[in-house]
Enzyme design. Structure first.
Site, PDB file in Angstrom:
ATOM      1  N   LYS A  95     111.349  66.431  38.148  1.00 12.36           N
ATOM      2  CA  LYS A  95     112.252  66.264  39.292  1.00 12.36           C
ATOM      3  C   LYS A  95     112.176  67.504  40.214  1.00 12.36           C
ATOM      4  CE  LYS A  95     115.809  65.089  36.495  1.00 12.36           C
ATOM      5  NZ  LYS A  95     115.165  64.754  35.209  1.00 12.36           N
ATOM      6  N   THR A  96     112.250  68.687  39.598  1.00 12.27           N
ATOM      7  CA  THR A  96     112.143  69.911  40.405  1.00 12.27           C
ATOM      8  C   THR A  96     110.777  69.974  41.071  1.00 12.27           C
ATOM      9  OG1 THR A  96     113.499  70.982  38.712  1.00 12.27           O
ATOM     10  CG2 THR A  96     112.464  72.419  40.343  1.00 12.27           C
ATOM     11  N   ASP A 140     120.146  70.839  41.042  1.00 10.85           N
ATOM     12  CA  ASP A 140     119.897  70.271  39.722  1.00 10.85           C
ATOM     13  C   ASP A 140     121.234  69.937  39.056  1.00 10.85           C
ATOM     14  OD1 ASP A 140     118.330  69.380  37.683  1.00 10.85           O
ATOM     15  OD2 ASP A 140     117.749  71.363  36.947  1.00 10.85           O
ATOM     16  N   THR A 189     120.184  63.880  35.048  1.00 10.13           N
ATOM     17  CA  THR A 189     119.759  63.093  33.895  1.00 10.13           C
ATOM     18  C   THR A 189     120.756  61.954  33.679  1.00 10.13           C
ATOM     19  OG1 THR A 189     120.985  64.666  32.541  1.00 10.13           O
ATOM     20  CG2 THR A 189     118.602  64.980  32.683  1.00 10.13           C
ATOM     21  N   ARG A 248     106.472  68.502  30.644  1.00  8.80           N
ATOM     22  CA  ARG A 248     106.908  69.865  30.306  1.00  8.80           C
ATOM     23  C   ARG A 248     106.577  70.179  28.849  1.00  8.80           C
ATOM     24  NH1 ARG A 248     112.773  70.498  31.517  1.00  8.80           N
ATOM     25  NH2 ARG A 248     112.118  71.196  33.574  1.00  8.80           N
TER      26      ARG A 248
END
Ligand code: ADE
Length: 358
Positions: A95-96, A140, A189, A248
């Site tokens: 997302k980032t 975030d 999330t 990640r």
């Protein structure tokens, strides 16, 4: 207006504020999808070296890329700020990264912050008044914004205006302050935890999905190239199988494999070496770690496979139930190794089979 006089400015990509800490028991797991502290730390954001910078380099999430690619192109042609974007989905899926890619595609700066860092009204006001036209503000964990911050955002998002309270008591009144047209990119999330007035102010709402094996393999191969690791397609697939659908985690596993390769003086990484390196970290062929296996084993050995209550399992493992539910269970459920039933957790046939043959 005292309210705008100071406050932490959001950091650009080199100084991203760490997201809220993961629950204690989840910390340090190689397969935790949340970013580890050292992965977020300035000055060298470890994740940054591997992040794709342009849409064309971003692997997977094809629908997301298509939708945002069209929005970017149309926005550029109109010379406007991009519509506000809400990205939701499990942690670690990019997302980032996508927010930074959008900024790159639009040729603007992206300020990064997270809702827990916007505790006081002046924190968010300070960020908003300092934005330049068409810049991105990435927040975030946006579901964790407090009510005051959220209400400041409504007119900011809708009319590029801040409504600030000045004065106190009977002399209190609202002053409006124009701000630059900007794009809010919110990430969460838990999309369901967002209030509807906030959700409704996003023009683009997109879900990020877990990645498929082929995309993960491509991500591992790309990262290996950037890290100067020589690894073949089979080895990349072995990492992909163990990363729980999450880039990640894939990149983190790859770094551990690279350590073993360099200590053993191996120039090429093979599938066997991946297996050996990740077994050392007790990550099995399906990406389960010791936490996961302890849970499944307890269910089988102490409760005959269940059904058994979450609280009982948590007590047996010495974990807190919320952590077990939020951190350990989701992947096991997604893999069909565990089921949630009204009478408690149930080990599935696939769960039993996995314990016999991990
Ligand atoms: N690294 C992490 N996520 C990625 C993605 N989606 N595409 C390319 N590289 C990545």
């Amino acid at each position: 207006m005292a309210i705008v006089s100071s406050g932490p400015q959001g950091q650009d990509r080199r100084g991203a504020a760490p997201a809220a800490a993961a629950p204690v028991a989840a910390r340090g797991r190689l397969v935790d999808p949340a970013a580890a502290a050292e992965e977020l730390q300035a000055p060298v954001l470890r994740e940054d070296t591997l992040r794709p910078r342009r849409l064309a380099d971003y692997i997977g999430q094809s629908e997301l890329k298509q939708v945002l690619g069209i929005a970017v192109e149309a926005t550029r042609a109109r010379d406007e700020a991009l519509d506000h974007v809400l990205l939701y989905g499990p942690p670690g899926l990019g997302k980032t990264t996508m927010a930074l890619v959008l900024a790159e595609e639009l040729g603007v700066r992206c300020r990064i912050t997270s809702a827990p860092a916007l505790e006081r009204p002046r924190d968010i006001v300070g960020l908003l008044v300092n934005l330049q036209p068409r810049e991105l503000l990435f927040i975030d964990e946006i579901h964790r914004l407090n009510r005051v911050a959220e209400e400041l955002l409504y007119p900011a998002m809708e009319d590029f205006r801040l409504d600030l309270m000045v004065g106190k008591g009977s002399t209190a009144r609202t002053r409006s302050l124009p701000i630059a047209p900007f794009t809010l990119v919110g990430a969460t999330t838990r999309a369901g935890a967002l209030s509807s007035p906030l959700r409704d102010r996003f023009g683009l709402i997109q879900r990020l999905e877990f990645y498929g094996l082929e995309d993960l393999q491509a991500i591992v191969l790309r990262a290996a190239g950037l890290l100067d690791v020589r690894l073949d397609g089979e080895a990349a697939l072995e990492v992909a199988r163990r990363c729980r659908g999450t880039p990640r985690i894939a990149n983190r596993l790859l770094r551990r494999v690279r350590d073993v390769a360099s200590v053993q003086g191996r120039e090429r990484v093979t599938a066997e070496l991946v297996h050996e390196a990740l077994s050392l970290h007790r990550v099995d062929g399906r990406g389960l770690d010791a936490h996961d296996r302890r849970l499944l084993t307890l269910m089988l050995e102490a409760y005959g496979g269940g059904p058994v209550g979450l609280e009982t399992l948590a007590a047996g493992l010495g974990e807190d139930p919320a952590t077990l539910e939020a951190v350990v269970e989701p992947y096991l459920l997604q893999q069909g190794l565990l089921q949630r039933t009204p009478r408690g957790r149930l080990l599935t046939a696939a769960g039993r089979a996995h314990l016999e043959c991990p």
